[in-house]
Design an enzyme around this catalytic site. Structure first.
Site, PDB file in Angstrom:
ATOM      1  NE  ARG A  18      -7.266   4.682   5.609  1.00  0.00           N
ATOM      2  CZ  ARG A  18      -6.829   5.834   6.073  1.00  0.00           C
ATOM      3  NH1 ARG A  18      -7.272   6.270   7.219  1.00  0.00           N
ATOM      4  NH2 ARG A  18      -5.956   6.544   5.403  1.00  0.00           N
ATOM      5  CE  LYS A  57      -1.501   1.642   4.075  1.00  0.00           C
ATOM      6  NZ  LYS A  57      -1.319   3.032   4.510  1.00  0.00           N
ATOM      7  CG  ASN A  58       2.360   2.751   3.562  1.00  0.00           C
ATOM      8  OD1 ASN A  58       1.206   3.108   3.314  1.00  0.00           O
ATOM      9  ND2 ASN A  58       2.806   2.545   4.787  1.00  0.00           N
ATOM     10  CB  ILE A 106       8.171   6.373  14.326  1.00  0.00           C
ATOM     11  CG1 ILE A 106       9.316   5.371  14.177  1.00  0.00           C
ATOM     12  CG2 ILE A 106       7.916   7.148  13.031  1.00  0.00           C
ATOM     13  CD1 ILE A 106      10.641   5.913  13.703  1.00  0.00           C
ATOM     14  CB  CYS A 150      -3.981  10.976  11.691  1.00  0.00           C
ATOM     15  SG  CYS A 150      -2.483  10.063  11.842  1.00  0.00           S
ATOM     16  NE  ARG A 208       1.429  10.197  10.174  1.00  0.00           N
ATOM     17  CZ  ARG A 208       0.906   9.280   9.372  1.00  0.00           C
ATOM     18  NH1 ARG A 208      -0.322   8.876   9.554  1.00  0.00           N
ATOM     19  NH2 ARG A 208       1.617   8.771   8.387  1.00  0.00           N
ATOM     20  CG  ASP A 220       3.668   1.329   9.421  1.00  0.00           C
ATOM     21  OD1 ASP A 220       3.353   2.176  10.268  1.00  0.00           O
ATOM     22  OD2 ASP A 220       3.805   1.595   8.204  1.00  0.00           O
ATOM     23  CG  LEU A 238      10.883  17.359   8.040  1.00  0.00           C
ATOM     24  CD1 LEU A 238      11.597  16.023   8.242  1.00  0.00           C
ATOM     25  CD2 LEU A 238      11.815  18.482   8.443  1.00  0.00           C
ATOM     26  CB  SER A 242      10.405  12.557   7.009  1.00  0.00           C
ATOM     27  OG  SER A 242       9.178  12.573   6.304  1.00  0.00           O
ATOM     28  CB  VAL A 243       8.709   7.397   4.942  1.00  0.00           C
ATOM     29  CG1 VAL A 243       8.267   6.663   3.696  1.00  0.00           C
ATOM     30  CG2 VAL A 243       9.451   6.461   5.882  1.00  0.00           C
TER      31      VAL A 243
END
Ligand code: EPZ
Length: 419
Positions: free
Chosen positions: A398, A22-23, A328, A116, A121, A306, A125, A163-164
């Site tokens: 989701r 998904k990501n 995180i 969220c 979040r 995650d 950046l 940061s991803v």
């Protein structure tokens, strides 16, 4: 709101095909905005988040067709550079359309995503990276208004922490900038290298992705291309933990042990029998109770945040005491009180949870609070005695493709209750 009814205590045996990540899918989909030619993505999971981003892309002018797991996106003409609040607020990854719209059209107006459940979040950046590339950014009425009338330019960007999303956002925007962009302290998650592979298949010049320095040489235009989304490492880890909790033997196909980073070693330490197979992983647990182990969540290749919730569910019935530190996100222990409803012994002190393993959990009505927390409740329920009713399962829709079906074929008693 749908619920899931699970009767626990049955071991899992069988084969589970792992879906595309998904990501990663959500970021390579945003890449489609960078070219007026068609981008074909394969191994795309059918998830509510993917549908939501599709709706947003469509309102920017992208046409799409989705057959099986192949998604074709064509952004021939951008008809709107605005991403409205209603579509961005529901899913943060939508914010990543800002960079591509700005790079291609020289302007964009995109709603701020807001906080969220798992933490505040912010997107500072992301915005600083775009500013360093020459974008003029204003905030107005909850929207980011970005302009780069003469296009973006290359820049040296050193992220103060990993940061991803900011790494991916900067990469997307830099592909069409004039000159070279160098990202220092970039995220190294496998999804970053996957995005780079997709962008390079479209004619971009990205090197170093997967390392902490990523270099993007801007090009005048990108063309269409084809890209296969990498396997979902979080789904992989979740099913490893499910069979660890219930006992049995699962073969996970279409995935790769290296995607698990530090989680692979941690899970082996608990006493789980894990083996890499050609094109997959085989996981077994027979008899013995597994050992407790400590973790600290870290950016890749560290233990992923995650998988923290799922690991907590596993530790709830481990032999011994486990310390789980979340570094995180500031509010990512919402599953702890729900697991406690099932008999888990967990105490939370700031960013650290201490889990005292008990021999068995007992089914109870519980509430899913976010995507990964929901999966932790499923794992606990599969191993628990009696019935668990998991409320608010829309979170799971989701991010976990065909969850009930995949588990049912391996012997789980799990049913969706429609309301
Ligand atoms: C991605 O979120 C994932 N989401 C998350 O998965 C994942 O938990 C996270 O990376 C970490 O691995 C997607 O890929 C869609 P970050 P992202 O930027 O990019 C702070 C899931 O369940 N930060 O690496 O948003 C931030 O608040 C989700 O699938 C800033 O302060 O994560 C966090 O504390 C949940 N300013 C930390 O950095 C910024 O501008 C790391 O966030 C950006 C981030």
């Amino acid at each position: 709101m749908d619920k899931l009814a699970i009767i626990g205590g049955r071991p899992l045996y069988g084969v589970i095909p792992i879906s595309g990540a998904k990501n990663s899918a959500l970021k390579v989909m945003a890449a489609a905005l960078l070219t007026d030619e068609a981008l074909t993505l394969t191994n795309v999971p059918r998830l509510a988040d993917v549908d939501m981003l599709l709706r947003l892309l469509e309102q920017h002018g992208v046409t799409s067709s989705f057959e099986g797991s192949t998604l074709r996106l064509h952004a021939q003409t951008i008809i709107s550079t605005e991403a409205p609040y209603d579509l961005v607020r529901k899913m943060r990854a939508s914010f990543n359309v800002l960079g591509p719209l700005l790079a291609r059209e020289g302007k964009a107006r995109v709603s701020l995503p807001g906080g969220c459940a798992i933490g505040a979040r912010p997107v500072d950046l992301h915005l600083k990276a775009l500013e360093a590339m020459g974008a003029k950014i204003d905030l107005d009425e909850g929207y980011v208004i970005a302009e780069a009338a003469n296009g973006l330019h290359g820049a040296e960007i050193a992220f103060p922490f990993v940061s991803v999303g900011a790494t991916e956002h900067a990469m997307l925007a830099a592909t069409l900038a004039k000159g070279t962009t160098v990202l220092e302290n970039a995220a190294r998650e496998p999804e970053i290298a996957d995005l780079a592979d997709c962008l390079n298949a479209m004619g971009a010049k990205v090197s170093g992705a997967g390392h902490s320095t990523v270099t993007i040489e801007g090009v005048d235009r990108l063309h269409g291309g084809e890209h296969r989304v990498l396997p979902d490492r979080i789904e992989t880890g979740a099913y490893v933990m499910a069979v660890a909790a219930t006992g049995g033997e699962l073969t996970l196909t279409g995935t790769d042990a290296s995607l698990l980073g530090a989680a692979w070693g941690v899970l082996q330490e608990t006493g789980l029998d894990m083996e890499e197979r050609d094109g997959g992983i085989c996981v077994k647990r027979n008899g013995e109770r597994y050992k407790a182990s400590d973790i600290v969540t870290q950016p890749f290749p560290g233990f992923p945040t995650d998988l923290q919730a799922q690991f907590m569910a596993l530790m709830a019935t481990a032999d011994g005491v486990s310390k789980i530190k979340e570094t995180i996100f500031e509010n990512r222990f919402m599953h702890a009180p729900e697991l406690a409803r099932m008999g888990a012994k967990i105490s939370v002190d700031g960013q650290t949870a201490t889990v005292q393993g008990v021999p068995r959990l007992k089914g109870a009505p519980v509430m899913a609070t976010d995507l990964r927390a929901s999966m932790s409740l499923i794992i606990a329920a599969l191993a628990a005695e009696g019935q668990t009713m998991v409320n608010r399962v829309y979170h799971l829709d989701r991010g976990f493709e065909r969850l009930e079906e995949k588990l049912q074929t391996c012997g789980a008693l799990i049913e969706r209750v429609k309301e």
